[in-house]
Design an enzyme around this catalytic site. Structure first.
Site, short mmCIF file in Angstrom:
data_model
loop_
_atom_site.label_atom_id
_atom_site.label_comp_id
_atom_site.label_asym_id
_atom_site.label_seq_id
_atom_site.Cartn_x
_atom_site.Cartn_y
_atom_site.Cartn_z
CB THR A 1 -0.98 0.17 1.11
OG1 THR A 1 -0.28 -0.07 2.62
CG2 THR A 1 -2.23 -1.00 1.00
CB THR B 1 0.80 5.81 3.48
OG1 THR B 1 0.62 6.43 3.52
CG2 THR B 1 2.57 5.95 4.48
CB CYS B 2 2.55 0.16 3.67
SG CYS B 2 0.61 0.46 4.73
CB SER B 3 5.24 0.59 -0.47
OG SER B 3 4.74 -0.78 -0.23
#
Length: 160
Positions: A46, A48-50
């Site tokens: 996703t 922000t996660c990546s």
């Protein structure tokens, strides 16, 4: 009930990719006698996660370890194959242990789930970080929906 500082982690089992394939990792295996920086993301791959969350911990791994962290671990309500592929794509290597909470059992046990149904994701983990010392939470940093501040590697470093 949501876990808080001073609470012991509940018993739960994650999955991680070992040399011979998927293998279980219990909270006791993860934490006994260790200081752990555990962070949770709503989903592998996703935005922000990546772009920020996992890369920050990969980049700051040596600084976290220099401050006494034995293990840095990332968890998400994804399967072990997705978590393994994401870790490889993000060059997590040996620096960040990728822990699949495929059924969301850990997220539920610590009271940190979110409803991602609006995005077709179902029940997921909230975005947070925690510092765990020998199985006891010594710091818990839960993000407000849509934020990325208190669960970042930089913020965790400041708290150590």
């Amino acid at each position: 009930m949501t876990i808080k500082s001073g609470d012991r982690l509940p018993d739960a089992t994650f999955m991680t990719m070992g040399a011979d394939g998927p293998m279980p990792v219990t909270t006791q295996d993860l934490c006994q006698g260790k200081t752990v920086a555990l962070f949770a993301v709503p989903g592998a791959y996703t935005p922000t996660c990546s772009a920020k969350h996992l890369p920050g911990f990969v980049e700051k791994a040596s600084e976290l370890k220099a401050k006494g962290v034995d293990t840095i671990a990332c968890t998400s309500v994804n399967d072990v194959f997705v978590m393994n592929a994401w870790g490889q794509d993000q060059n997590a290597g040996e620096g960040v242990l990728m822990l699949a909470d495929g059924n969301g059992d850990f997220a539920k046990a610590v009271g940190l789930t979110m409803d991602g149904s609006k995005f077709g994701m179902g029940t997921r983990s909230q975005r947070y970080a925690m510092i765990i010392k020998d199985g006891v939470v010594s710091g818990l940093f839960v993000e407000e929906p849509g934020d990325f501040k208190v669960s970042s590697a930089d913020y965790v470093l400041e708290q150590l």
